[in-house]
Design an enzyme around this catalytic site. Structure first.
Site, PDB file in Angstrom:
ATOM      1  N   ASP A 295       0.971  -1.184  -0.035  1.00 27.21           N
ATOM      2  CA  ASP A 295      -0.030   0.085   0.121  1.00 27.21           C
ATOM      3  C   ASP A 295       1.072   1.132  -0.126  1.00 27.21           C
ATOM      4  OD1 ASP A 295      -2.288   1.569   0.136  1.00 27.21           O
ATOM      5  OD2 ASP A 295      -2.492   1.379   2.225  1.00 27.21           O
ATOM      6  N   HIS A 296       0.386   2.153  -0.244  1.00 21.55           N
ATOM      7  CA  HIS A 296       0.862   3.631  -0.245  1.00 21.55           C
ATOM      8  C   HIS A 296       0.510   4.377   1.198  1.00 21.55           C
ATOM      9  CE1 HIS A 296       1.719   3.672  -4.809  1.00 21.55           C
ATOM     10  NE2 HIS A 296       2.701   3.212  -4.394  1.00 21.55           N
ATOM     11  N   PHE A 469      -5.085   4.331   0.039  1.00 19.49           N
ATOM     12  CA  PHE A 469      -6.033   3.400  -0.559  1.00 19.49           C
ATOM     13  C   PHE A 469      -5.615   2.596  -1.780  1.00 19.49           C
ATOM     14  CE2 PHE A 469      -7.993   7.481   0.864  1.00 19.49           C
ATOM     15  CZ  PHE A 469      -8.673   7.041   1.977  1.00 19.49           C
ATOM     16  N   HIS A 470      -4.307   2.531  -1.749  1.00 24.51           N
ATOM     17  CA  HIS A 470      -3.796   1.627  -2.847  1.00 24.51           C
ATOM     18  C   HIS A 470      -3.347   0.102  -2.462  1.00 24.51           C
ATOM     19  CE1 HIS A 470      -2.454   5.836  -4.401  1.00 24.51           C
ATOM     20  NE2 HIS A 470      -3.824   5.848  -4.551  1.00 24.51           N
ATOM     21  N   ILE A 471      -4.070  -0.852  -2.010  1.00 25.10           N
ATOM     22  CA  ILE A 471      -4.011  -2.111  -1.861  1.00 25.10           C
ATOM     23  C   ILE A 471      -3.696  -2.755  -2.963  1.00 25.10           C
ATOM     24  CG2 ILE A 471      -4.908  -4.376  -1.005  1.00 25.10           C
ATOM     25  CD1 ILE A 471      -6.638  -2.750   0.665  1.00 25.10           C
TER      26      ILE A 471
END
Length: 554
Positions: A295-296, A469-471
């Site tokens: 994630d980020h 929100f970058h799974i």
């Protein structure tokens, strides 16, 4: 509803909508698209500035949560994911960015993803998009996905771009073209003042009317059905009861970074000891499923503003009412933009060949205590670490398909991520201290000018860092024989037949940007794999790498 199809696509999100639409262009193939959420497009989804309500709602949102994260001071992180036609593209921030060209060359060269270099993926980005501006050699003009470029008029946005130029950073006319690094206008998936999700872009009325495309919404997949080692169907909970849909050719999982590995494990593909613990029969022992979770992390750095030019007044009555009326009547005004209109991709220090930080400017500040706008004029710059070294895992909580999986990200467990955040805070402070912000710069709200020591900053970072929100990366692509690789470069699941994965979960390493554009590109490309068509010819166009990257930060 018929029960047998050539192709079954599981997940109506960013990749799944593109995939189902393109597969159904072949009139000889029957396609079923399954989505767990409703097939609707309400005003909350269509209004760009309503995104905050979507992220905190459970109506169109899976509303996942992480486990307790030691690196975040024992906090639990909320992880919204779209549960509606369009998936997370229906609840995201509508930022359109492809990532850095070097990302894809690294997939190819470092992770065994043959055929996934920048030259290979560029033609697919171009095929799917219809963009204005930019160079025809890099941008698509006739694709179903319309991409727009705002005209940043807010004086704070202008100051942000001017500050980058004044400090000697590269400036890019098109960060989705050959030059990703630098300060630029941020492109959007917003058209005529409304969100252009993958559902809106790819599943238009003409596509939906195709007799060979069937859409089953509000349908929860329980598991993939195997005969031996071949996937032959999907067992689902539908509004009409439990059903099994059979596939004559292939099943494609496009359920995202959480959904795809979860379904694989429920179906018997995953680490054997974990599956057996939950009483699931092992079809294929694949330890990479659910591993490599990435994630980020993001930090909003906030400042008071000396002039009344932020969006504060638009969030208060009576102006707030006029903002809504303007959008409902004319699809224009403040609510017709995501308000993330300017951005910068930068390197935090010399010796790094591609950006590891993203700055996004937002002409408003949100309080951490109550998630409401500050009552004073203020702005914030989001500092996102784009090359995270932390790795986590997705594990089963139980064998019940309705039971949410365990998400452990291990955020900030690698000090290289913390170092990048420290460097990013220093760079943001330098940016806001520059001449173009003189007319607007007030006191630093968060972290606050008094926080300067390494220890104090580290404590603040652990307290304030939040997900971007970058799974991704939980079904990583790689060569056959790599025990950590879940899918091949053709997106076939290793060790079994009749099933592919096509979504953000196949990224071996997360791209240095938001994920939506890349996820749609993966869906676009998977079509040719599924139909056995030749891949588009690679592009020979060069891309820009800062010539001074070894010795200079900018």
């Amino acid at each position: 509803m018929q029960r047998e199809f050539d192709f079954i696509v599981v997940g109506g999100g960013s990749a799944g909508c593109a995939l189902a639409a393109r597969l159904s262009e072949d009139s000889s193939s029957t396609v079923l698209l399954i989505e767990a959420g409703p097939d609707v497009n309400p005003w909350q989804v269509r209004m760009p500035l309503a995104v905050d309500s979507l992220l905190t709602s459970t109506t169109y949102n899976w509303a996942y949560e992480s486990e307790i994260e030691a690196g975040l001071g024992g906090r639990v992180m909320a992880h919204p994911r779209g549960r509606v036609m369009g998936g997370s593209s229906a609840i995201n921030g509508m930022v359109y960015t492809r990532g850095n060209p070097q990302d894809y060359d690294e997939w190819r060269d470092n992770h065994g993803c043959a055929g996934w270099g920048y030259a290979d993926v560029l033609p697919y980005f171009m095929r799917m998009e219809s963009a204005k501006g930019g160079d025809d050699r890099y941008r698509g003009r006739n694709g179903p996905l319309r991409v727009t470029r705002p005209e940043p008029k807010n004086p704070l946005n202008v100051a942000f771009l001017e500050a980058g130029r004044a400090l000697g950073y590269p400036v890019s006319d098109d960060s989705n073209g050959p030059q990703h690094e630098g300060f630029a206008v941020a492109e959007q998936t917003i058209v005529n003042g409304q969100r252009n999700s993958s559902a809106a872009a790819f599943l238009n009325p003409a596509v939906r009317a195709r007799p060979n495309l069937t859409i089953s919404a509000k349908t929860l997949v329980e598991k993939i059905v195997f005969e031996g080692r071949r996937a032959v169907g999907v067992k689902c909970q539908t509004p009409g009861g439990t059903k099994v849909f059979r596939s004559h050719r292939e099943i494609v999982l496009s359920a995202g970074g959480v959904g795809s590995p979860h379904i694989l494990k429920l179906s018997g593909i995953g680490p054997a000891d974990e599956l057996q613990k939950h009483g699931i029969a092992v079809v294929h022992d694949a330890k990479g499923v659910g591993a490599n979770l990435q994630d980020h992390l993001d930090l909003p750095i906030q400042y008071m503003c000396k002039q009344p030019v932020s969006l504060r007044r638009s969030t208060e009555w009576p102006r707030k009412a006029f903002v809504g009326i303007n959008w409902f009547l004319f699809k224009s005004g403040v609510a017709a933009s995501n308000q993330f209109e300017v951005t910068a991709y930068v390197r935090s220090r010399a010796g790094i060949p591609k950006p590891n930080l993203k700055f996004e400017f937002f002409p408003l500040s949100i309080s951490h205590s109550n998630f409401k706008p500050y009552p004073q004029e203020a702005f914030q710059i989001h500092c996102t670490v784009e090359t995270s070294y932390a790795r986590g895992a997705l594990r089963l909580r139980s064998a019940d398909p309705a039971d949410r999986p365990i998400l452990q990200f291990n955020y900030l467990s690698d000090d290289r991520d913390m170092q990048t955040f420290r460097e990013g805070i220093a760079l943001v402070r330098e940016l806001v201290a520059s001449r173009p912000f003189d007319a607007f710069r007030g006191a630093e709200i968060e972290p606050g000018e008094a926080l300067k020591s390494k220890q104090a900053l580290d404590e603040w970072i652990r307290l304030r860092a939040t997900t971007a929100f970058h799974i991704s990366s939980t079904c990583a692509m790689g060569r056959s024989g790599d025990p950590n690789a879940v899918v091949s470069p053709e997106l076939k699941v290793h060790g079994v037949e009749g099933i592919r994965v096509a979504d953000a979960s196949i990224m071996p390493v997360v791209v240095t940007s938001n994920l939506n554009a890349t996820a749609m590109m993966i869906g676009e490309r998977a079509v040719d794999f599924c139909l056995g068509r030749p891949q588009l010819s690679p592009s020979n166009e060069p891309y820009w790498v800062n010539p001074n990257w070894q010795t200079s930060q900018r």
